[in-house]
Motif scaffolding. Structure first.
Motif, PDB file in Angstrom:
ATOM      1  N   GLY A   1      -3.142   4.054  -2.480  1.00 33.08           N
ATOM      2  CA  GLY A   1      -2.834   3.264  -3.663  1.00 33.08           C
ATOM      3  C   GLY A   1      -2.433   1.849  -3.291  1.00 33.08           C
ATOM      4  O   GLY A   1      -2.040   1.573  -2.151  1.00 33.08           O
TER       5      GLY A   1
ATOM      6  N   GLU B   1      -4.981   0.698  -7.577  1.00 36.28           N
ATOM      7  CA  GLU B   1      -5.869   1.275  -6.568  1.00 36.28           C
ATOM      8  C   GLU B   1      -7.339   1.177  -6.956  1.00 36.28           C
ATOM      9  O   GLU B   1      -8.223   1.248  -6.093  1.00 36.28           O
TER      10      GLU B   1
ATOM     11  N   PHE C   1       0.852  -1.185   0.000  1.00 33.08           N
ATOM     12  CA  PHE C   1       0.000   0.000   0.000  1.00 33.08           C
ATOM     13  C   PHE C   1       0.891   1.239   0.000  1.00 33.08           C
ATOM     14  O   PHE C   1       2.015   1.217   0.504  1.00 33.08           O
TER      15      PHE C   1
ATOM     16  N   ASN D   1       0.105   0.492 -10.297  1.00 35.63           N
ATOM     17  CA  ASN D   1      -0.867   0.980  -9.324  1.00 35.63           C
ATOM     18  C   ASN D   1      -2.238   0.388  -9.641  1.00 35.63           C
ATOM     19  O   ASN D   1      -2.828   0.670 -10.684  1.00 35.63           O
TER      20      ASN D   1
END
Length: 458
Positions: free
Chosen positions: A264, A246, A111, A244
């Protein structure tokens, strides 16, 4: 004309008194209760869906006894751990493949939060370039509730998948990670989720949110269809390019962890691993360039339970710190143990090269995994976090580490516990360009070389 009482009773229907009504309700309840227990009227979770075609990998953790009771006089591997998502709950294994970057599946994800540089100019000039926001990894040091985010690894199970209509689907043949964290919404929906959790998983269960992540690095087509982006993320002083993802995160996770910045989720790119230098063996000695993914600095971390017991006995305990210091606080990959006459506390700090070996068993070949013991592990404050509750102790064991374990001239005023390892591979593997070995619980420890260590800072 008088009416017959029996006729009146028949016309008005049967009369049910309170006792009869109670008996009827009890009968229905007794009949339906087993159905609710075995077939709870709640929608299947993502874990339930995975269990249709996959099986979880790992073993249930049991607390280690104070002293080893094995009849063997050898020091052996006591536990193996991987942490597929950095700083979240680990998965305990009985065996694991060793790759150049560490144990297989270890630290695939991390994270990160999007941070703005400070201080910002109060009157920025139109021509003045504005500092850019940047992604920085997060750990339990800042957000201790990461310790309560459960991670499970699911591998394809051909027996379960056989006969499924989607068995030919590639997703069924892939491995997945399942992230779970406690979350109960407010109002009626929260009450319903609370009841559903109890019905589905038992009295101690709590409502939770789940996230499914792929183990394999997504293909370019998947990256484009899902809207993932390649971005730079900072891991300590290193800046690496990673994927990424996210978009797969529910907004509730940031609220649960207490992350106010944009959150993210980065997947390490297997083609862009970080080179490891400093105390690690060079390319000439190792036969390859040591690399790592989202680990802090080196591919693996080793811990000796004998050292943990000796150190833990010297800490002044309070009600917020367990009497027997939990080795999980130090988040090692390989944990060794053995009788103290052959495995004294901190003996691992004299190791320079170590091998883990298994003797030949009936029908099985002997195995061996070699490692360069690169340096001591310099501890931050993360061991202060309880790995079950996510509670961060205000001072311990960090204070005792700095006081009692200031033992490395290269890391003055810092506590050290554990050793950093770099995998070594034999010449046959190098010729085949197949750099891998195996470690298993129960393997014996053979120290190949001893010497002094001095930590080199980044």
């Amino acid at each position: 004309m008088d009416q017959n009482p029996d006729t009146v009773l028949l016309r008005s229907g049967p009369v049910i008194d309170a006792t009869g009504l109670l008996l009827l309700i009890s009968t229905i309840t007794v009949f339906l209760l087993p159905l609710f227990i075995y077939f709870p009227p709640v929608p299947p979770s993502q874990r339930d869906a995975l269990l249709e075609t996959h099986s979880p990998i790992g073993v249930k953790h049991t607390k280690t006894k104070k002293k080893t009771t094995t009849s063997s006089s050898k020091t052996t591997i006591n536990q193996l751990w991987i942490y597929p998502v950095k700083s979240c709950k680990g998965i305990q294994l009985t065996s694991s493949k060793v790759l150049p970057y560490g144990l297989e599946f270890d630290r695939l994800y991390t994270f990160a939060q999007l941070k703005s540089p400070f201080p910002l100019s109060t009157n920025p000039s139109p021509d003045e370039p504005q500092p850019k926001e940047s992604w920085e990894f997060i750990t339990q040091r800042q957000f201790p509730l990461l310790a309560t985010v459960t991670v499970e690894l699911f591998a394809p199970d051909p027996v379960k998948a056989r006969g499924k209509p989607l068995y030919s689907d590639a997703n069924i043949k892939d491995s997945f990670l399942l992230l779970s964290f406690p979350w109960q919404e407010s109002g009626l929906r929260g009450v319903v989720s609370w009841v559903a959790a109890k019905l589905a998983r038992g009295r101690s269960a709590v409502p939770e949110r789940q996230v499914v992540l792929p183990v394999n690095f997504p293909s370019q087509a998947e990256i484009e269809s899902r809207g993932y982006e390649r971005e730079d993320v900072r891991i300590w002083r290193d800046v690496v390019s990673a994927l990424n993802m996210e978009k797969d995160l529910p907004r509730e996770l940031a609220l649960y962890l207490g992350v106010s910045n944009r959150l993210g989720l980065f997947r390490v790119d297997p083609g862009r691993l970080r080179e490891v230098h400093r105390c690690a063996p060079g390319k000439e000695e190792a036969g390859y360039q040591p690399v790592t993914g989202f680990q802090d600095a080196y591919p693996l971390h080793l811990l000796n339970l004998s050292s943990v017991r000796e150190f833990g006995a010297k800490i002044i305990k309070d009600e917020n710190l367990e009497q027997d210091l939990d080795a999980r606080r130090f988040r090692a990959n390989i944990i060794v143990d053995g009788p103290e006459e052959n495995n004294p506390p901190y003996d691992e700090e004299t190791w320079k090269k170590v091998s883990f070996t298994s003797s030949e068993a009936e029908g099985k070949q002997s195995k061996k995994a070699d490692f360069h013991v690169s340096c001591r592990t310099v501890r931050c404050k993360m061991p202060n976090v309880n790995q079950d509750s996510g509670f961060r102790h205000p001072v311990e064991p960090d204070r005792s580490l700095r006081k009692l374990r200031d033992v490395d001239e290269g890391a003055r005023l810092k506590g050290c516990l554990g050793m950093q390892l770099t995998p070594l591979f034999d010449d046959d593997d190098k010729k085949k360009k197949k750099l891998e070995s195996w470690v298993e619980v129960g393997m014996g420890v053979e120290v190949g070389e001893r010497g002094a260590h001095r930590y080199i800072n980044q």
